[in-house]
Design an enzyme around this catalytic site. Structure first.
Site, short mmCIF file in Angstrom:
data_model
loop_
_atom_site.label_atom_id
_atom_site.label_comp_id
_atom_site.label_asym_id
_atom_site.label_seq_id
_atom_site.Cartn_x
_atom_site.Cartn_y
_atom_site.Cartn_z
N LYS A 175 0.81 -1.22 0.00
CA LYS A 175 0.00 0.00 0.00
C LYS A 175 0.85 1.28 0.00
CE LYS A 175 -4.19 -1.63 -0.12
NZ LYS A 175 -5.08 -1.32 -1.26
N ASP A 216 -11.63 0.42 -5.36
CA ASP A 216 -10.60 0.33 -6.40
C ASP A 216 -11.25 0.36 -7.80
OD1 ASP A 216 -8.60 0.13 -4.50
OD2 ASP A 216 -8.65 -2.06 -4.45
N GLY A 236 -7.90 -11.00 10.69
CA GLY A 236 -7.55 -11.47 12.02
C GLY A 236 -7.53 -12.97 12.20
N VAL A 266 -2.60 -13.11 7.24
CA VAL A 266 -1.53 -12.13 7.12
C VAL A 266 -0.54 -12.32 8.27
CG1 VAL A 266 -0.94 -9.71 6.70
CG2 VAL A 266 -3.23 -10.54 6.13
N MET A 324 -18.21 -24.93 39.97
CA MET A 324 -18.82 -23.64 39.65
C MET A 324 -17.74 -22.56 39.75
SD MET A 324 -21.56 -25.46 39.61
CE MET A 324 -23.10 -24.59 39.38
N CYS A 366 -32.39 -23.26 34.01
CA CYS A 366 -30.96 -23.33 34.31
C CYS A 366 -30.54 -24.75 34.67
CB CYS A 366 -30.61 -22.38 35.44
SG CYS A 366 -30.92 -20.64 35.03
#
Length: 524
Positions: A43, A91, A170, A197, A283, A437
């Site tokens: 770039k 572009d 990423g 990358v 827990m 739950c």
């Protein structure tokens, strides 16, 4: 036209090279490690410098028969006889590039939303780059993150076109499997490759970094035809019930360790239910423990009932490491529709980790799916529910790439291929705090048994082992049958006496009782 293997697509970035690492040496080592396509991106270089870099880079890639694309610059692509170009949304147009490039040249375009994809298809591109999937420091983002779970809808637009899809942004070895697993459409359209990358370029050992990525890609591709969705159209009701009975025995013998990050209002009764079934609860909520616990536990339950901003780190780390260690992960988006904070948190968490099963009531799953069919009040559903719950759970299971458990007067479970309905239980179960739950605790316990029973060897292409649909059926069926038995006891006078009776009946439940009371139907 050159046949392009998009699977491990390297985008160069000389500014990311570690100190003392030569760019050309790094490029060659990455090719030795399994890179299948290279895009040269410069770039900030002037034309003469870009041309020199592209010429030398292509010579190295030619040694390994790896195609080269040039980012943006048509003149450079023509000068070095590159295989094609990659264009951004701002572009040169695809039509202009196509007119200048030789016949058969490859043209790819960056896409961030469905409109971008549709435009790219009309323009006649060869592939699209979808992203950014994760946050990235290699490029300033001008569009919102697509996220792992946003890729599938863009891939669906490609169905039947032959245009390839590559994800970027990423992507690293630490999130590659989550990326691959989540970046699949409801039509089972998977990505054709991943663009990487920094994970390669910034590595002091780019060959090793590429090999690590390539290993996961090959393993996932080999497993993809089977997918996480188990075809069970030929499964009989009897075989599923016997499978549940078998898992009851496995739980008692294994005593699985079930890690639960759960609603602190019901943590004690969730732990007691886990113990009564035959599991062993832990827990724990400290973020620093999550990696160590993921190695020793047999399954993980993440329940957002008492959601706090400081709990986000624990949940995301626990989920990430559960995936990394191929442990079943049951996710309970409690009260997701109650606030924007909960909705945003759930979306963020599900982009970090892949759930093996998602359990919720009608209001919670409607909010997760973005449906307006069911209203919510706090953590509860109101209204009549879904018009077609069977289609709903099947569609959501395909979208989320996991088993979906819709709880209510009738429970609906699907892996995206089959739907199983369970009609057991008692209305008093809904009158105790945290009944949903404890259902999550039960499902997580039996999914641990299902994963253990499978005895599958570690597979770099999978996030979980075992029959998660069967484990989920077992978790709901055992709880609801025990609830029926408990509610019928003469000493149960109401919700206050029901809960201890339920725990007792879970402890005492026999295969014979489950077989005789199970109300199960299969919808293939």
């Amino acid at each position: 036209m050159t046949v392009i293997d998009y699977s491990l697509y390297l985008v160069t970035g000389r500014n990311l090279l570690p100190l003392g690492k030569d760019y050309y040496q790094s490029l060659e080592e990455s090719l030795q490690g399994g890179v299948t396509l290279v895009q040269i991106r410069e770039k900030h270089a002037d034309t003469a410098e870009f041309l020199e870099i592209a010429t030398k880079s292509k010579a190295i890639c030619d040694k390994y028969n790896v195609p080269v694309l040039i980012n943006d610059r048509i003149d450079i692509a023509l000068a070095v006889h590159a295989h094609g170009v990659h264009l951004g949304q701002t572009d040169m147009s695809v039509a202009q590039a196509r007119a200048m490039l030789p016949p058969g040249a490859i043209i790819g375009v960056s896409c961030n939303n469905e409109e971008h994809v549709k435009n790219a298809l009309r323009d006649g591109v060869d592939y699209i780059g979808i992203g950014a999937v994760w946050g990235t420091k290699t490029k300033k983002l001008t569009n919102p993150l697509v996220g792992v779970r946003g890729v599938g809808s863009l891939l669906e637009v490609l169905d039947g076109t032959g245009v390839k899809g590559v994800v970027i942004g990423g992507i690293k070895s630490t999130n590659l499997l989550r990326t691959l697993h989540g970046s699949v459409s409801r039509t089972n359209h998977a990505v054709d490759g991943v663009a990487v990358v920094s994970d390669i370029v910034a590595s002091s050992e780019p060959r090793h970094a590429a090999e690590k990525l390539s290993k996961v890609l090959r393993a996932f591709k080999a497993d993809l035809p089977i997918s996480v969705l188990a075809v069970r159209a030929d499964s009989a009701r009897h075989s599923i019930i016997e499978g549940v009975v078998r898992l009851m025995k496995v739980v008692r013998e294994l005593n699985p360790l079930v890690h639960q990050i759960t609603n602190n209002v019901v943590a004690t009764q969730s732990a007691n239910v886990t113990l009564a079934i035959g599991g062993s609860p832990i827990m724990a909520t400290e973020p620093q423990e999550m990696e160590d616990l993921s190695r020793i536990c047999n399954s993980l339950l993440i329940n957002i009932g008492t959601m706090r901003s400081d709990g986000m780190l624990s949940m995301s780390r626990a989920g990430y490491f559960a995936n990394a260690n191929q442990k079943p992960l049951v996710f309970d988006p409690v009260g997701i529709g109650a606030s924007t904070f909960r909705k945003d948190t759930v979306q963020e968490l599900l982009n970090v980790f892949q759930a093996s099963a998602i359990k919720g009531n009608a209001g919670e799953l409607a909010a997760l799916a973005g449906s307006v069919e069911v209203e919510t009040k706090g953590v509860d559903s109101i209204g009549s529910g879904f018009k077609d719950p069977i289609s709903f759970v099947m569609t959501l299971a395909r979208k989320e790439r996991c088993v979906v458990v819709l709880t209510g007067p009738v429970d609906y479970l699907s892996d995206g291929v089959t739907v199983i309905t369970l009609r057991n239980g008692h209305e008093i179960l809904g009158k105790i705090t945290g009944s949903g739950c404890i259902a999550g605790s039960s499902v997580a316990t039996f999914c641990a048994a299902a994963a253990f029973e499978s005895q599958e060897p570690p597979n770099a292409g999978k996030l979980v082992r075992g029959d998660i649909l069967l484990g989920s059926v077992a978790g709901i069926l055992v709880l609801t049958v025990a609830a029926e038995v408990a509610a019928a006891r003469s000493d149960v006078k109401g919700p206050g006496t029901f809960l201890p009776a339920l725990i007792d009946e879970l402890w005492a439940l026999t295969p014979e009782t489950l077989r005789s009371k199970a109300k199960l139907e299969i919808h293939a």
